[in-house]
Enzyme design. Structure first.
Site, PDB file in Angstrom:
ATOM      1  N   GLU A 263      18.143  -2.351   5.061  1.00 19.99           N
ATOM      2  CA  GLU A 263      17.247  -2.525   6.216  1.00 19.99           C
ATOM      3  C   GLU A 263      15.860  -2.112   5.758  1.00 19.99           C
ATOM      4  O   GLU A 263      15.657  -0.973   5.328  1.00 19.99           O
ATOM      5  CB  GLU A 263      17.706  -1.681   7.396  1.00 19.99           C
ATOM      6  CG  GLU A 263      19.018  -2.143   8.002  1.00 19.99           C
ATOM      7  CD  GLU A 263      18.991  -3.563   8.524  1.00 19.99           C
ATOM      8  OE1 GLU A 263      17.901  -4.052   8.905  1.00 19.99           O
ATOM      9  OE2 GLU A 263      20.055  -4.211   8.523  1.00 19.99           O
ATOM     10  N   CYS A 297       9.311   1.130  11.229  1.00 23.09           N
ATOM     11  CA  CYS A 297       9.530  -0.211  10.681  1.00 23.09           C
ATOM     12  C   CYS A 297       9.268  -1.262  11.743  1.00 23.09           C
ATOM     13  O   CYS A 297       8.933  -2.394  11.437  1.00 23.09           O
ATOM     14  CB  CYS A 297      10.958  -0.324  10.161  1.00 23.09           C
ATOM     15  SG  CYS A 297      12.181   0.156  11.370  1.00 23.09           S
TER      16      CYS A 297
HETATM   17  P1  NAD Z   1      11.382   4.147   0.225  1.00 19.12           P
HETATM   18  O1  NAD Z   1      11.945   2.811  -0.091  1.00 19.12           O
HETATM   19  O2  NAD Z   1      10.284   4.662  -0.627  1.00 19.12           O
HETATM   20  O3  NAD Z   1      12.541   5.261   0.155  1.00 19.12           O
HETATM   21  C1  NAD Z   1      13.738   5.097   0.878  1.00 19.12           C
HETATM   22  C2  NAD Z   1      14.841   5.884   0.169  1.00 19.12           C
HETATM   23  O4  NAD Z   1      15.098   5.283  -1.100  1.00 19.12           O
HETATM   24  C3  NAD Z   1      14.500   7.341  -0.101  1.00 19.12           C
HETATM   25  O5  NAD Z   1      15.641   8.136   0.124  1.00 19.12           O
HETATM   26  C4  NAD Z   1      14.152   7.325  -1.582  1.00 19.12           C
HETATM   27  O6  NAD Z   1      14.340   8.567  -2.215  1.00 19.12           O
HETATM   28  C5  NAD Z   1      15.127   6.298  -2.109  1.00 19.12           C
HETATM   29  N1  NAD Z   1      14.768   5.705  -3.392  1.00 19.12           N
HETATM   30  C6  NAD Z   1      13.547   5.608  -3.955  1.00 19.12           C
HETATM   31  N2  NAD Z   1      13.618   4.974  -5.136  1.00 19.12           N
HETATM   32  C7  NAD Z   1      14.922   4.641  -5.314  1.00 19.12           C
HETATM   33  C8  NAD Z   1      15.638   3.948  -6.340  1.00 19.12           C
HETATM   34  N3  NAD Z   1      15.018   3.475  -7.424  1.00 19.12           N
HETATM   35  N4  NAD Z   1      16.963   3.769  -6.191  1.00 19.12           N
HETATM   36  C9  NAD Z   1      17.601   4.216  -5.079  1.00 19.12           C
HETATM   37  N5  NAD Z   1      16.981   4.902  -4.089  1.00 19.12           N
HETATM   38  C10 NAD Z   1      15.654   5.107  -4.197  1.00 19.12           C
HETATM   39  O7  NAD Z   1      10.956   4.108   1.777  1.00 19.12           O
HETATM   40  P2  NAD Z   1      10.247   5.237   2.657  1.00 19.12           P
HETATM   41  O8  NAD Z   1       8.820   5.373   2.245  1.00 19.12           O
HETATM   42  O9  NAD Z   1      11.094   6.465   2.706  1.00 19.12           O
HETATM   43  O10 NAD Z   1      10.311   4.565   4.118  1.00 19.12           O
HETATM   44  C11 NAD Z   1       9.369   3.655   4.578  1.00 19.12           C
HETATM   45  C12 NAD Z   1       9.924   2.237   4.538  1.00 19.12           C
HETATM   46  O11 NAD Z   1      11.166   2.184   5.222  1.00 19.12           O
HETATM   47  C13 NAD Z   1       9.027   1.228   5.244  1.00 19.12           C
HETATM   48  O12 NAD Z   1       8.957   0.058   4.477  1.00 19.12           O
HETATM   49  C14 NAD Z   1       9.753   0.965   6.546  1.00 19.12           C
HETATM   50  O13 NAD Z   1       9.475  -0.280   7.135  1.00 19.12           O
HETATM   51  C15 NAD Z   1      11.175   1.081   6.132  1.00 19.12           C
HETATM   52  N6  NAD Z   1      12.053   1.365   7.263  1.00 19.12           N
HETATM   53  C16 NAD Z   1      12.893   0.371   7.686  1.00 19.12           C
HETATM   54  C17 NAD Z   1      13.721   0.591   8.777  1.00 19.12           C
HETATM   55  C18 NAD Z   1      14.662  -0.482   9.253  1.00 19.12           C
HETATM   56  O14 NAD Z   1      15.640  -0.155   9.916  1.00 19.12           O
HETATM   57  N7  NAD Z   1      14.419  -1.742   8.944  1.00 19.12           N
HETATM   58  C19 NAD Z   1      13.700   1.831   9.441  1.00 19.12           C
HETATM   59  C20 NAD Z   1      12.820   2.823   8.969  1.00 19.12           C
HETATM   60  C21 NAD Z   1      12.010   2.584   7.873  1.00 19.12           C
END
Ligand code: NAD
Length: 487
Positions: A263, A297
Site C-alpha cells: 500500500e 497517504c
Molecule cells: P518508506 O517507504 O520510507 O518506509 C516504509 C517502511 O519501509 C519503513 O518501515 C522503512 O524502514 C522500511 N524500509 C525502508 N527501506 C526498506 C527496504 N529497502 N526494504 C524493506 N523495507 C524498507 O515510507 P515512509 O516515509 O515511512 O512513509 C511515507 C509513505 O507511506 C508515503 O509515500 C505515503 O503515501 C505512504 N503511505 C501509504 C499508506 C497507504 O495505505 N496507501 C498509508 C500511509 C503511508
C-alpha cells in the site's frame, strides 16, 4: 535514502524511555547500537532512546513466531478473539499516554493522535469478532456422495513493514487481521516511530499474548527489511510506505513466491464543480490537504476546480486554511504540526521554492521541522507539483473547463488512492464514482480517513491490488484449501 530522525548517539538520556526490540515475549537489550527518537516539534527533545537490533534478530524473531504459530492457529477462533479483546483493553487503559507518544514522536496533532488510539481499539475489537467468523464454503462435488468444501488457512509467519505516519493504527490494522486468522507476526516499524511500536508490544505483553505471537524489530529499515524479505520462515509480507520501497518489497516477495501486499503513495484530487457548496468544499479540501501537515497517504494534494468558480473557491479555501492553527501538536487546537524530519522539511521546501503561482503561504513556529501551508494556483497538470507526492502541507489548484475535463485531469497521474467530488448533482456524482481511478471514492467528504471496518487501498501505482481492513483483510492473511472427502 531512508529518512530518519533517529540520530546515532554515544550517550543516552536517562529521563526518557529506553526501548528495544520485542522477541518471543521479551525486550532484548545489549545490542550495543543506540539511537534517539526525537520530537519533530522540538528537535532537542528526546522521546526515547532506542536500541537497534542487528539482522540476526530477524531470524530470532521469525523462529519465535514460527514456533508459536501452530498452537496459536490451533486455538479456537473465540480464544484468539479473547486475546485481541484484552489487547484492546490494555490500549484503552493507557490511551492518554499512547496518544501523547504519537503526538510527540511523529508530530501528529493531539486531537488526531487520540483519535488514532481510539481507532486501534476499534480495530482490535472488530478483528476479535472476525476471529470468530472464520468461514468456508461447501462446494457440490462431481463424485457422488462426496463432501467437498474449502476453508481459509493462515499463511504462517507474516512480516509487516510499516511507515511512521499512522504509527500505531497501521501496524495494528495489519497485525489484528493477521492474528485473527491464525498467523503470527514479525513487525518492522519505521525507524522514526519506534516508541509507538514498542507501546504496542508492551500492551500485547500485558494482554497475555503468548510468547512469539507478536514480535517487533527496531533498527535500520534497509538492513532489517532485506533480511525479513529474504527470511525463509516468512510466508507473507504486508507493506505500507513509499512506492520506491514498495517496488523492492514486491520484487523480492515475488522472487520468493510468497504472498505480498504493498500500500503506497497518492496524489489525491478533490474536484469542485460549479454547483458545489463552495464554503463547505473549501473547508473539507483545506482539512484534507493541511491537517497533520499533509502527511497522510490520502491527503488532498490537488484540487481541480471548474473555471467559473475558481476565484470564489480560492477565496473560501484561503480563509479555511488560515483558520487551521499551525502550532505544537500538543496544543489542543493544533491542526498542522511539523513534518517528520529535517530532511523532509528540506525536501518539501526545495521542491516548492522558486515555483510561480503561490497564492498563500502561512506562518510557522521558528523551532521545529515546520513547513508553511502553501497553495499554488493555475498549476500545470503535467508539472511535478501536480504529479509527484510531496507528503507535506502543499496544495495545487488546477483549473478545469467542465466535469469531463476535471475527471481527465484527476485520472492523469500514476497514483489512484483517494478522490473526492464536491457537487449537488447526483447523476454527475454517480458518473464520477464510475469513472474515477481511485480505491477510495468520496462525494462531499474529504479524501482522508476511512471507517476501520471498510476496505482500504488504492489502484494503479498506489497499491498491489489487495485491500486492508474489514473482511477484505482476511483474504490477504489466508489461503484457500479445498478438501474432498469421499465415502
Ligand atoms: P518508506 O517507504 O520510507 O518506509 C516504509 C517502511 O519501509 C519503513 O518501515 C522503512 O524502514 C522500511 N524500509 C525502508 N527501506 C526498506 C527496504 N529497502 N526494504 C524493506 N523495507 C524498507 O515510507 P515512509 O516515509 O515511512 O512513509 C511515507 C509513505 O507511506 C508515503 O509515500 C505515503 O503515501 C505512504 N503511505 C501509504 C499508506 C497507504 O495505505 N496507501 C498509508 C500511509 C503511508
Amino acid at each position: 535514502m531512508v529518512q530518519t530522525k533517529c540520530i546515532v548517539a554515544s550517550t543516552s538520556a536517562s529521563s526518557v524511555p529506553h526501548i528495544s526490540s520485542f522477541i518471543n515475549g521479551e525486550f532484548l537489550t545489549g545490542s550495543g547500537q543506540t539511537s534517539l527518537s526525537i520530537n519533530p516539534a522540538h528537535p532537542e527533545q528526546t522521546v526515547a532512546t532506542v536500541e537497534w537490533c542487528g539482522k540476526s534478530a530477524v531470524t530470532d524473531a521469525a523462529e519465535a513466531a514460527a514456533a508459536a504459530q501452530k498452537s496459536w492457529a490451533n486455538l479456537p477462533g473465540p480464544a484468539r478473539a479473547e486475546f485481541l479483546y484484552k489487547w484492546a483493553e490494555q490500549i484503552q487503559a493507557r490511551s492518554a499516554e499512547i496518544g501523547i507518544a504519537v503526538a510527540q514522536e511523529v508530530g501528529k496533532p493531539i486531537g488526531e493522535a487520540k483519535g488514532e488510539v481510539g481507532r486501534c481499539i476499534a480495530i482490535l475489537r472488530y478483528y476479535a469478532g472476525e476471529a470468530v467468523r472464520q468461514t468456508g464454503h461447501v462446494i457440490p462435488a462431481l463424485a457422488g456422495g462426496a463432501l467437498q468444501y474449502s476453508v481459509q488457512v493462515p499463511l504462517g509467519v507474516v512480516g509487516l513493514i510499516t511507515p511512521w505516519n499512522f504509527p500505531i493504527a497501521i501496524p495494528l490494522w495489519k497485525a489484528a487481521p493477521a492474528l485473527a486468522c491464525g498467523n503470527t507476526v514479525v513487525l518492522k516499524p519505521a525507524e522514526t516511530a519506534p516508541l509507538c511500536a514498542i507501546l504496542l508490544a508492551e500492551t500485547a505483553k500485558a494482554a497475555g499474548l503468548p510468547n512469539g505471537v507478536f514480535n517487533v524489530l527496531l533498527g535500520d529499515g534497509v538492513e532489517l527489511g532485506a533480511e525479513l524479505l529474504g527470511c525463509a520462515l516468512i510466508r507473507g509480507v504486508s507493506f505500507t510506505g513509499s512506492s520506491r520501497v514498495g517496488a523492492i518489497v514486491a520484487e523480492r516477495s515475488a522472487a520468493r513466491n510468497i504472498k505480498y501486499q504493498t500500500e503506497m503513495g497518492g496524489k489525491n484530487a478533490g474536484i469542485v464543480l460549479a454547483d458545489a457548496d463552495l464554503k463547505q468544499a473549501a473547508g473539507l479540501v483545506a482539512g484534507g490537504a493541511m491537517r497533520f501537515a499533509g502527511q497522510k497517504c490520502t491527503a488532498t494534494s490537488r484540487v481541480i476546480v471548474e473555471r467559473s468558480v475558481l476565484d470564489a473557491f480560492q477565496a473560501e479555501l484561503i480563509s479555511a486554511v488560515e483558520a487551521l492553527r499551525v502550532t505544537d501538536p500538543m496544543e489542543a487546537d493544533c491542526a498542522v504540526g511539523p513534518v517528520i524530519t529535517d530532511l523532509s522539511q528540506q525536501r518539501i521546501q526545495s521542491a516548492i521554492s522558486g515555483l510561480i503561482g503561490s497564492v498563500y503561504s502561512g506562518q510557522v513556529p521558528s523551532e521545529g521541522f515546520y513547513v508553511a501551508p502553501t497553495i499554488f494556483r493555475d498549476v500545470d497538470p503535467a508539472s511535478d507539483l501536480a504529479q509527484i507526492e510531496l507528503f507535506g502541507p502543499v496544495l495545487a489548484i488546477l483549473a478545469a473547463d467542465n466535469f469531463d475535463h476535471a475527471i481527465e485531469i484527476a485520472n492523469g497521474v500514476p497514483y489512484g488512492l483517494s478522490a473526492a467530488l464536491y457537487t449537488k448533482n447526483i447523476p454527475l456524482a454517480l458518473q464520477y464514482a464510475n469513472r474515477i481511478e481511485a480505491g477510495l471514492v468520496r462525494v462531499n467528504g474529504d479524501t482522508t480517513g476511512v471507517d476501520p471496518h471498510a476496505p482500504f487501498g488504492g489502484v494503479k501505482a498506489s497499491s498491489s491490488g489487495t485491500r486492508e481492513q474489514g473482511t477484505a483483510a482476511k483474504e490477504f492473511y489466508t489461503e484457500t484449501k479445498t478438501v474432498q472427502i469421499n465415502p
